[in-house]
Design a protein around this motif. Structure first.
Motif, PDB file in Angstrom:
ATOM      1  N   ASN A  73       0.850  -1.190   0.000  1.00  0.00           N
ATOM      2  CA  ASN A  73       0.000   0.000   0.000  1.00  0.00           C
ATOM      3  C   ASN A  73       0.888   1.244   0.000  1.00  0.00           C
ATOM      4  O   ASN A  73       1.686   1.435   0.924  1.00  0.00           O
ATOM      5  CB  ASN A  73      -0.891   0.031   1.247  1.00  0.00           C
ATOM      6  N   ILE A 108      -6.650   1.468   6.162  1.00  0.00           N
ATOM      7  CA  ILE A 108      -5.487   0.716   5.683  1.00  0.00           C
ATOM      8  C   ILE A 108      -4.221   1.380   6.209  1.00  0.00           C
ATOM      9  O   ILE A 108      -4.188   2.583   6.468  1.00  0.00           O
ATOM     10  CB  ILE A 108      -5.417   0.643   4.145  1.00  0.00           C
ATOM     11  N   ARG A 147      -7.528  -2.175  -1.729  1.00  0.00           N
ATOM     12  CA  ARG A 147      -7.723  -2.548  -0.321  1.00  0.00           C
ATOM     13  C   ARG A 147      -8.697  -1.616   0.394  1.00  0.00           C
ATOM     14  O   ARG A 147      -9.475  -2.052   1.244  1.00  0.00           O
ATOM     15  CB  ARG A 147      -6.386  -2.555   0.418  1.00  0.00           C
TER      16      ARG A 147
END
Length: 506
Positions: free
Chosen positions: A19, A50, A77
């Motif tokens: 990420n 996240i 995500r």
């Protein structure tokens, strides 16, 4: 005090299992919160959260000052639409960071610590730097068998787990796996139709290539859809007894997928990590019985028989304690299997074997039959030693082809014939002699430079095998490429060293 909200912007950068978020240097949040490049942050939007790594940009065309850019992985995500409001704040250190530091120092980790590390990895709380530190530490300070057992358990616990027995009853759920490193080794696409035609359950989830010229999922994707939601995959297995699908959509052992993305570029494949990786995936996928193929050869992952036996014992120790019945097969890994290296060429080999084509590669056929035989003998109604005859009869009769067609139809058949790359170049023998060695790693690298697997029709079509006598100028293999640049790169590497050793005859 909460940081001001920003608008989500999908930047369209593939950060592969990490990420990453992007803020403009002039963003008020950057100045107010003291964010710096590579800071670890937490993003909140629409009830979703996240962890991510921050990159700072200076180009407003990439991310304007009041937007929060998300990489493809982060956008998937977070699961919110572009333009949605989001907040960003400094992330707390992962709870397992102390355990990571202990492993870096060479200490042994216990069950609780490894579970904590895998939970943090699966939740993307570790940066690539921290992941690399964990991978290197487990390579430098080799995991003992207790750590490997706990690591396997932790990888399973960090993701979903399929229970096929609630669907199928008490019968065995079988699978096979090769530890890798051998180009062209597409036995799964033959074993699954043979074993399921016998009536056994074999829901096969496979990987895509990372550093190899093709994975089973890449090759199967030329014939059928492989990105199947778990519910659809279960329906297909109920209908056909098996499948050949990509495992990435099922969220099985997700921490392993993240670690692999770091291990492969570093060329690290420690025995403990390998065992935990393979067995966690199989157990999470619901397998109860597994045939494991360990190829041995000079350019395979395992170079000697004693090394293979040590690895075998470690696999058996962990599998036994986790309730998985394991059969290990040590095979010849001295050269590629089949003729094709690359998705389209390997799919061609598979279909030739299924169709009992006289020109089909016999080494691929024989290896698939032996693997299928071991799996069929997991059937309590089959006597030991009868598996090979049953597997051969299923293949020779055409039942395996019919079963493969049923699986392809159930998954969603791809239209059109297998593609052929338009650019071709023959690599020839520099001298007369006998082929005495094949370098699996170099042949795989040449195939990748030709474009495989990103270009499915690219790769290598082999014309010789170990022991063949060749004349100077005789074709060793044909390169296939779609683009001139790919062909030029592959040609340069192949002409420097073809990957085959030719010894003059006495």
């Amino acid at each position: 005090m909460q940081s001001p909200s920003l608008h989500i912007r999908r930047v369209g950068i593939d950060t592969w299992r990490e990420n990453v978020v992007y803020l403009h240097r002039d963003c008020p949040v950057v100045r107010a919160e003291g964010f710096q490049a590579l800071s670890k942050v937490t993003v909140h939007a629409n009830g979703q959260t996240i962890a991510a790594v921050l990159n700072v940009v200076t180009d407003a065309q990439i991310v304007p000052p009041c937007d929060l850019g998300l990489s493809e992985e982060a956008f998937a995500r977070l699961q919110v639409e572009e333009g949605h409001a989001a907040r960003i704040e400094h992330a707390e250190p992962p709870p397992s960071l102390a355990a990571l530091r202990r492993k870096i120092a060479g200490e042994r980790l216990g069950r609780e610590e490894l579970h904590a590390v895998m939970a943090d990895i699966a939740a993307a709380r570790y940066s690539k730097i921290e992941l690399a530190a964990f991978v290197v530490a487990t390579q430098q300070y080799e995991l003992d068998r207790g750590e490997v057992l706990h690591l396997t358990e932790a990888m399973i616990a960090a993701g979903r787990r399929i229970d096929w027995r609630s669907e199928f009853g008490a019968g065995p759920v079988v699978d096979k796996h090769c530890i890798g490193g051998i180009p062209g080794n597409r036995t799964s696409m033959l074993v699954v139709p043979i074993v399921t035609a016998h009536g056994m359950w074999c829901p096969k989830t496979s990987s895509r290539a990372i550093t190899s010229p093709a994975g089973t999922a890449d090759t199967m994707e030329l014939l059928a859809e492989v990105e199947l939601p778990l519910e659809r995959l279960q329906a297909i297995v109920r209908q056909t007894h098996g499948c050949l699908a990509w495992g990435g959509t099922a969220d099985l052992s997700p921490a392993d997928d993240i670690l692999i993305a770091v291990e492969r570029p570093l060329a690290i494949d420690s025995p403990g990590q390998m065992v935990a990786s393979i067995l966690s995936k199989k157990i999470a996928a619901g397998s109860t019985h597994l045939v494991l193929d360990i190829p041995v050869g000079p350019s395979a992952k395992v170079h000697s028989l004693p090394e293979a036996q040590r690895l075998r014992r470690l696999f058996e120790y962990v599998a036994t304690r986790l309730g998985l019945q394991l059969e290990v097969m040590v095979s010849d890994g001295s050269q590629p299997i089949g003729r094709g290296i690359g998705p389209a060429l390997e799919a061609r080999d598979v279909m030739q074997v299924l169709r009992n084509d006289p020109s089909a590669p016999q080494d691929l056929r024989q290896k698939a039959l032996w693997l299928a035989a071991r799996m069929i003998e997991f059937d309590p109604d089959v006597r030991g030693g009868d598996g090979y005859r049953i597997a051969r009869d299923i293949l020779d009769s055409g039942r395996a082809l019919t079963q493969m067609q049923a699986i392809i139809q159930a998954q969603g058949e791809r239209a059109g014939p297998l593609p052929v790359a338009p650019l071709q170049l023959d690599i020839t023998a520099p001298r007369t002699g006998v082929v005495t060695a094949a370098d699996n790693l170099r042949l795989a690298r040449i195939a990748r430079l030709a474009g495989a697997p990103q270009v499915p029709e690219a790769g290598i079509d082999l014309a010789v095998r170990l022991g063949d006598a060749v004349q100077a100028g005789q074709v060793l293999y044909r390169l296939h490429a779609r683009f001139e640049a790919d062909l030029a790169f592959a040609r340069q590497l192949a002409e420097a060293d073809s990957g085959f050793s030719i010894t003059p005859q006495a």
